[in-house]
Motif scaffolding. Structure first.
Motif, PDB file in Angstrom:
ATOM      1  N   ASP A  58      73.077  59.177  83.056  1.00 34.66           N
ATOM      2  CA  ASP A  58      73.519  58.385  81.903  1.00 34.66           C
ATOM      3  C   ASP A  58      72.553  57.210  81.796  1.00 34.66           C
ATOM      4  O   ASP A  58      72.680  56.212  82.510  1.00 34.66           O
ATOM      5  CB  ASP A  58      74.953  57.911  82.100  1.00 34.66           C
ATOM      6  N   MET A  59      71.571  57.330  80.926  1.00 34.34           N
ATOM      7  CA  MET A  59      70.489  56.351  80.835  1.00 34.34           C
ATOM      8  C   MET A  59      70.898  55.235  79.875  1.00 34.34           C
ATOM      9  O   MET A  59      71.144  55.482  78.685  1.00 34.34           O
ATOM     10  CB  MET A  59      69.198  57.041  80.382  1.00 34.34           C
ATOM     11  N   LYS A  60      70.988  54.005  80.427  1.00 35.36           N
ATOM     12  CA  LYS A  60      71.468  52.856  79.663  1.00 35.36           C
ATOM     13  C   LYS A  60      70.345  51.857  79.397  1.00 35.36           C
ATOM     14  O   LYS A  60      69.378  51.790  80.138  1.00 35.36           O
ATOM     15  CB  LYS A  60      72.604  52.171  80.416  1.00 35.36           C
ATOM     16  N   SER A  61      70.525  51.095  78.344  1.00 37.31           N
ATOM     17  CA  SER A  61      69.528  50.081  77.990  1.00 37.31           C
ATOM     18  C   SER A  61      69.738  48.826  78.837  1.00 37.31           C
ATOM     19  O   SER A  61      70.871  48.456  79.137  1.00 37.31           O
ATOM     20  CB  SER A  61      69.636  49.727  76.509  1.00 37.31           C
ATOM     21  N   SER A  62      68.640  48.197  79.218  1.00 38.18           N
ATOM     22  CA  SER A  62      68.718  46.928  79.947  1.00 38.18           C
ATOM     23  C   SER A  62      68.287  45.760  79.073  1.00 38.18           C
ATOM     24  O   SER A  62      68.256  44.626  79.536  1.00 38.18           O
ATOM     25  CB  SER A  62      67.833  46.993  81.202  1.00 38.18           C
ATOM     26  N   VAL A  63      67.941  46.050  77.804  1.00 34.34           N
ATOM     27  CA  VAL A  63      67.487  45.000  76.894  1.00 34.34           C
ATOM     28  C   VAL A  63      68.204  45.146  75.554  1.00 34.34           C
ATOM     29  O   VAL A  63      68.778  46.191  75.245  1.00 34.34           O
ATOM     30  CB  VAL A  63      65.954  45.080  76.670  1.00 34.34           C
ATOM     31  N   LYS A  64      68.136  44.078  74.786  1.00 33.54           N
ATOM     32  CA  LYS A  64      68.653  44.108  73.425  1.00 33.54           C
ATOM     33  C   LYS A  64      67.487  44.382  72.491  1.00 33.54           C
ATOM     34  O   LYS A  64      66.535  43.615  72.430  1.00 33.54           O
ATOM     35  CB  LYS A  64      69.321  42.785  73.082  1.00 33.54           C
ATOM     36  N   SER A  65      67.572  45.475  71.751  1.00 37.09           N
ATOM     37  CA  SER A  65      66.464  45.850  70.885  1.00 37.09           C
ATOM     38  C   SER A  65      66.972  46.876  69.874  1.00 37.09           C
ATOM     39  O   SER A  65      68.182  47.041  69.699  1.00 37.09           O
ATOM     40  CB  SER A  65      65.297  46.403  71.712  1.00 37.09           C
ATOM     41  N   MET A  84      61.035  60.055  76.104  1.00 36.79           N
ATOM     42  CA  MET A  84      61.967  60.661  75.159  1.00 36.79           C
ATOM     43  C   MET A  84      62.299  59.735  73.994  1.00 36.79           C
ATOM     44  O   MET A  84      62.510  60.187  72.867  1.00 36.79           O
ATOM     45  CB  MET A  84      63.259  61.036  75.892  1.00 36.79           C
ATOM     46  N   LEU A  85      62.319  58.427  74.273  1.00 34.20           N
ATOM     47  CA  LEU A  85      62.721  57.451  73.255  1.00 34.20           C
ATOM     48  C   LEU A  85      62.042  56.122  73.563  1.00 34.20           C
ATOM     49  O   LEU A  85      61.857  55.783  74.728  1.00 34.20           O
ATOM     50  CB  LEU A  85      64.243  57.312  73.263  1.00 34.20           C
ATOM     51  N   GLU A  86      61.666  55.387  72.492  1.00 33.90           N
ATOM     52  CA  GLU A  86      61.033  54.082  72.662  1.00 33.90           C
ATOM     53  C   GLU A  86      61.811  53.030  71.881  1.00 33.90           C
ATOM     54  O   GLU A  86      62.195  53.258  70.723  1.00 33.90           O
ATOM     55  CB  GLU A  86      59.582  54.109  72.179  1.00 33.90           C
ATOM     56  N   TYR A 231      61.592  49.371  77.878  1.00 36.94           N
ATOM     57  CA  TYR A 231      61.642  49.767  76.470  1.00 36.94           C
ATOM     58  C   TYR A 231      61.323  51.248  76.283  1.00 36.94           C
ATOM     59  O   TYR A 231      61.274  51.732  75.150  1.00 36.94           O
ATOM     60  CB  TYR A 231      60.672  48.918  75.649  1.00 36.94           C
ATOM     61  N   LEU A 232      61.084  51.948  77.405  1.00 40.08           N
ATOM     62  CA  LEU A 232      60.782  53.379  77.360  1.00 40.08           C
ATOM     63  C   LEU A 232      61.854  54.143  78.127  1.00 40.08           C
ATOM     64  O   LEU A 232      62.232  53.753  79.239  1.00 40.08           O
ATOM     65  CB  LEU A 232      59.409  53.669  77.966  1.00 40.08           C
ATOM     66  N   PHE A 233      62.329  55.232  77.567  1.00 38.17           N
ATOM     67  CA  PHE A 233      63.269  56.102  78.261  1.00 38.17           C
ATOM     68  C   PHE A 233      62.510  57.365  78.652  1.00 38.17           C
ATOM     69  O   PHE A 233      62.116  58.164  77.797  1.00 38.17           O
ATOM     70  CB  PHE A 233      64.467  56.424  77.366  1.00 38.17           C
ATOM     71  N   SER A 257      74.957  52.907  76.739  1.00 35.68           N
ATOM     72  CA  SER A 257      74.453  54.246  77.036  1.00 35.68           C
ATOM     73  C   SER A 257      73.628  54.747  75.860  1.00 35.68           C
ATOM     74  O   SER A 257      74.076  54.736  74.713  1.00 35.68           O
ATOM     75  CB  SER A 257      75.614  55.199  77.306  1.00 35.68           C
ATOM     76  N   VAL A 258      72.405  55.177  76.138  1.00 33.75           N
ATOM     77  CA  VAL A 258      71.493  55.606  75.082  1.00 33.75           C
ATOM     78  C   VAL A 258      71.239  57.115  75.149  1.00 33.75           C
ATOM     79  O   VAL A 258      71.289  57.807  74.135  1.00 33.75           O
ATOM     80  CB  VAL A 258      70.156  54.834  75.170  1.00 33.75           C
ATOM     81  N   ILE A 259      70.940  57.637  76.358  1.00 31.03           N
ATOM     82  CA  ILE A 259      70.610  59.057  76.502  1.00 31.03           C
ATOM     83  C   ILE A 259      71.427  59.644  77.655  1.00 31.03           C
ATOM     84  O   ILE A 259      71.520  59.033  78.720  1.00 31.03           O
ATOM     85  CB  ILE A 259      69.104  59.265  76.773  1.00 31.03           C
ATOM     86  N   GLN A 260      72.013  60.826  77.425  1.00 33.69           N
ATOM     87  CA  GLN A 260      72.588  61.609  78.510  1.00 33.69           C
ATOM     88  C   GLN A 260      71.618  62.755  78.798  1.00 33.69           C
ATOM     89  O   GLN A 260      71.218  63.483  77.884  1.00 33.69           O
ATOM     90  CB  GLN A 260      73.963  62.173  78.148  1.00 33.69           C
TER      91      GLN A 260
END
Length: 371
Positions: A58-65, A84-86, A231-233, A257-260
């Protein structure tokens, strides 16, 4: 009378038939009841659930963007290390450029101060103190001149051309110039060793401070560059994307949570078994899974095996269920792939037992290996 006799015989025959039927029915019932005590049957526990990867992230963001680039969609297979995502990192990039520019300015200032230090080492005294050095040079010149004149007067005195008084006067002049020169030399030495040393030390301290500022800026630049990864997943392993946003520009918050992501090609099925049935489940039991994606009449069942049972129950629709984790071991067709998040029904084979115990629900088994 003959008619009455026939009617009576028919009635008796019907009674005998009924008696035989009742006896046969009783015998069948006794046989069935005995069979439930004697014979055994396969028992199954059934639970619905969903498909997941064997290892899930469960890939979560650590920043506000906000999302700047999307490179894949749900269900895509990706290789380890693939972006996968920027997220938008323009503010971070501005900060990196500002720190880089500051480093260049400080390095240019350092180069100037280093050159100035080399000049200071040759002539450290400021302009207002340079008259001391000039007076010293003038004193040396006067002493040399007076010494030369004294030598000339000494030769003239020997020949009797000048009086002894004139010679003594020039000799005193030489002595006076010597004393003045010694004083100026002492003053200059004192001035040079004290003030000049302090000036050089201060210049060196400024250079050290400047070097520290540059080093701090470089460390800040390294930290900012490392922050780019936030900023990179990036795919941690080879696997499949279970969920990824679909719209560029979507805002994300820290902890969101951004990407599973499901690693590997394997699948597991999480079946929710009623608490009244969970006592029959053990590790290693075989499972048949009916997927909602594929008709069992056309494709059949997926096979699986119980991996472990969760210790923590979950309440659903007012009833308590235990999650049972099942590894999918075989598909009815190699081309069939269970979609992540799809639902289905698991039939867990809990073994054979007496029919009566299975019907009555008294076939209590030892729950082993619960995790």
């Amino acid at each position: 009378m003959i008619i009455d006799l026939d009617s009576r015989m028919n009635f008796q025959r019907q009674i005998k038939i009924i008696q035989r039927l009742v006896i046969a029915l009783v015998v069948v019932m006794i046989a069935v009841i005995a069979g439930t005590f004697i014979f055994s049957m396969n028992d199954e526990s059934i639970g619905r659930g969903t498909v997941e990867g064997l290892r899930n992230y469960d890939m979560k963001s650590s920043v506000k963007s906000r999302i700047a680039k999307l490179h894949f969609r749900d269900g895509d297979m990706v290789k380890a290390g693939t972006v996968m995502l920027e997220l938008d990192s323009s503010a971070l990039q501005d900060a990196i450029e500002n720190v880089t520019y500051r480093i260049r300015e400080l390095e240019a200032e350092l180069a100037v101060k280093l050159a100035a230090l080399e000049l200071l080492k040759h002539d450290p005294l400021p302009a207002e103190y340079r008259h001391t050095k000039i007076a010293l040079e003038e004193s040396r010149l006067r002493l040399a001149t007076s010494q030369a004149e004294l030598n000339a007067y000494k030769a003239l005195r020997k020949r009797g051309v000048i009086a002894e008084l004139d010679y003594n006067r020039h000799e005193m002049e030489v002595s006076r110039n010597k004393m003045e020169l010694e004083k100026l030399q002492n003053d200059y030495a004192t001035l040079s060793s004290g003030l000049a040393g302090k000036i050089i030390a201060r210049a060196e301290a400024e250079i050290d401070l400047l070097k520290t500022r540059i080093e701090n800026c470089r460390n800040e630049l390294i930290s900012l560059n490392n922050k780019r990864r936030e900023y990179l997943f990036i795919a941690p392993e080879d696997g499949q994307i279970a969920y990824i946003p679909t719209k560029i520009g979507t805002y994300v918050e820290p902890g969101m949570s951004v990407i599973q992501f499901a690693a590997g090609n394997g699948r597991k099925f999480i079946a929710y078994i009623d608490e009244v049935e969970i006592f029959k489940i053990e590790e290693g039991q075989s499972v048949r899974i009916a997927s909602s994606q594929y008709s069992i009449y056309e494709y059949g069942y997926f096979n699986g095996e119980v991996m472990y049972i969760s210790e923590l129950p979950q309440e659903r629709a007012g009833r308590v269920y235990y999650p049972v984790y099942i590894k999918v071991t075989h598909a009815p067709d190699d081309k069939l792939v269970l979609r992540l998040g799809s639902s289905g029904e698991a039939r867990i084979s809990t073994g054979r037992d007496r029919i009566i115990r299975t019907i009555m629900g008294t076939n209590r088994k030892r729950r082993s290996g619960v995790k």
